[in-house]
Design a protein around this motif. Structure first.
Motif, PDB file in Angstrom:
ATOM      1  N   PHE A  67     -15.376  -6.982   0.867  1.00  0.00           N
ATOM      2  CA  PHE A  67     -14.745  -5.703   0.561  1.00  0.00           C
ATOM      3  C   PHE A  67     -14.296  -5.086   1.878  1.00  0.00           C
ATOM      4  O   PHE A  67     -15.108  -4.840   2.767  1.00  0.00           O
ATOM      5  N   GLY A  68     -12.983  -4.875   2.007  1.00  0.00           N
ATOM      6  CA  GLY A  68     -12.448  -4.238   3.197  1.00  0.00           C
ATOM      7  C   GLY A  68     -11.736  -2.954   2.816  1.00  0.00           C
ATOM      8  O   GLY A  68     -10.985  -2.919   1.834  1.00  0.00           O
ATOM      9  N   SER A  69     -11.972  -1.899   3.591  1.00  0.00           N
ATOM     10  CA  SER A  69     -11.360  -0.607   3.289  1.00  0.00           C
ATOM     11  C   SER A  69     -10.515  -0.131   4.460  1.00  0.00           C
ATOM     12  O   SER A  69     -10.892  -0.287   5.620  1.00  0.00           O
ATOM     13  N   SER A  70      -9.369   0.451   4.156  1.00  0.00           N
ATOM     14  CA  SER A  70      -8.456   1.013   5.146  1.00  0.00           C
ATOM     15  C   SER A  70      -8.055  -0.069   6.152  1.00  0.00           C
ATOM     16  O   SER A  70      -7.575  -1.131   5.757  1.00  0.00           O
ATOM     17  N   GLY A  71      -8.269   0.167   7.452  1.00  0.00           N
ATOM     18  CA  GLY A  71      -7.968  -0.881   8.418  1.00  0.00           C
ATOM     19  C   GLY A  71      -8.758  -2.137   8.162  1.00  0.00           C
ATOM     20  O   GLY A  71      -8.316  -3.250   8.472  1.00  0.00           O
ATOM     21  N   GLY A  72      -9.954  -1.989   7.589  1.00  0.00           N
ATOM     22  CA  GLY A  72     -10.748  -3.154   7.216  1.00  0.00           C
ATOM     23  C   GLY A  72     -10.129  -3.946   6.077  1.00  0.00           C
ATOM     24  O   GLY A  72     -10.347  -5.155   5.962  1.00  0.00           O
ATOM     25  N   ALA A  73      -9.348  -3.281   5.220  1.00  0.00           N
ATOM     26  CA  ALA A  73      -8.619  -4.002   4.179  1.00  0.00           C
ATOM     27  C   ALA A  73      -7.531  -4.871   4.787  1.00  0.00           C
ATOM     28  O   ALA A  73      -7.253  -5.971   4.309  1.00  0.00           O
ATOM     29  N   VAL A  74      -6.917  -4.381   5.869  1.00  0.00           N
ATOM     30  CA  VAL A  74      -5.912  -5.182   6.566  1.00  0.00           C
ATOM     31  C   VAL A  74      -6.584  -6.394   7.215  1.00  0.00           C
ATOM     32  O   VAL A  74      -6.075  -7.515   7.159  1.00  0.00           O
ATOM     33  N   SER A  75      -7.754  -6.175   7.823  1.00  0.00           N
ATOM     34  CA  SER A  75      -8.522  -7.300   8.367  1.00  0.00           C
ATOM     35  C   SER A  75      -8.820  -8.327   7.281  1.00  0.00           C
ATOM     36  O   SER A  75      -8.743  -9.546   7.514  1.00  0.00           O
TER      37      SER A  75
END
Length: 275
Positions: A99-107
């Motif tokens: 689960f990646g959120s915000s910039g972590g979703a891009v990662s």
């Protein structure tokens, strides 16, 4: 009374950085990743998931405990994807849910493109992919101006510009309490690093839409129920449309996982019933 799980904290040496990570619980592996937020942002959600999962969280490179060899170097989503891949290999608990959120979703999207064998399901929650919307050139100018405003010392002005660009509206008293004053220590260092070395590379990362369409990974594009008309709502819907899937709604707004972790954990369990 809430029972807290034990948390193992360790550091993994990777190319150019030492990545601090945390492990909780036992069971199928799920990794929670944000950028620029650190592992602490996920602590309540991680505790809830750890009753029947092994939960991996980390500080992204350059933030808090994850120190970089070259602090003046920009950090890209592909670099963070490689860091996540190294962590998943190190933990060695089979294909993970991520689960990646915000910039972590891009990662997380970058990881799907570069290391798909390491994950079986990826939820990209509100990735700020400004290249996918029609006003990308205006957003690029706004982002550059915002970064320069911050680096000039005008923290309040930079955050005001950020909120305008993101179409996020906070009550004036809340904005003042969050961004009206000075911050010091690690929080100040992390904020400086995020504006100077993460914001531009993350927001204007260009996904390989063909690779995302064709991936065998179960890819979910998540959007907060309270994020309507915000920039990340627009970018997430644009991504979902361009890769041919329907977005999945989650409780709360852009940081719904921190606003109501219990509701968010339940929604994750609904989306990933076999994880």
């Amino acid at each position: 009374m809430t029972t807290r799980t034990s948390t193992a904290i360790a550091t993994l040496r990777v190319d150019g950085a030492d990545i601090c990570f945390e492990l909780r619980g036992r069971g199928p592996l799920i990794a929670l990743h944000a950028a620029p937020m650190d592992a602490a942002a996920f602590s309540p959600l991680a505790e809830l998931l750890a009753v029947d999962h092994t939960v991996l969280t980390c500080d992204p490179r350059g933030i808090n405990r994850s120190k970089v060899d070259h602090p003046d170097q920009d950090v890209t989503p592909d670099m963070r994807a490689d860091d996540l891949a190294n962590l998943l290999r190190h933990v060695d608990a089979g294909p993970a849910a991520l689960f990646g959120s915000s910039g972590g979703a891009v990662s997380a999207l970058a990881l799907v493109q570069k290391h798909p064998q390491l994950v079986n399901t990826v939820i990209a929650h509100e990735p700020p992919l400004a290249e996918l919307v029609s006003d990308t050139e205006e957003l690029r100018i706004q982002t550059d101006d915002m970064i320069q405003t911050y680096l000039s010392g005008d923290r309040r002005g930079a955050w005001s510009a950020f909120m305008t660009s993101a179409n996020i509206h906070l009550p004036p008293e809340l904005f003042d309490s969050m961004f009206g004053g000075r911050i010091e220590g690690q929080a100040a260092a992390d904020e400086q690093f995020a504006f100077a070395h993460m914001e531009r590379a993350t927001t204007f990362w260009q996904p390989d839409l063909s690779a995302l369409r064709d991936t065998e990974v179960n890819l979910v594009i998540g959007i907060g129920e309270d994020s309507a008309n915000e920039l990340c709502d627009r970018t997430s819907r644009a991504l979902a449309t361009q890769i041919g899937i329907e977005p999945t709604m989650f409780p709360g707004g852009h940081i719904g996982f921190a606003e109501d972790p219990m509701a968010f954990a339940q929604r994750l369990r609904d989306v990933l019933p076999t994880v």
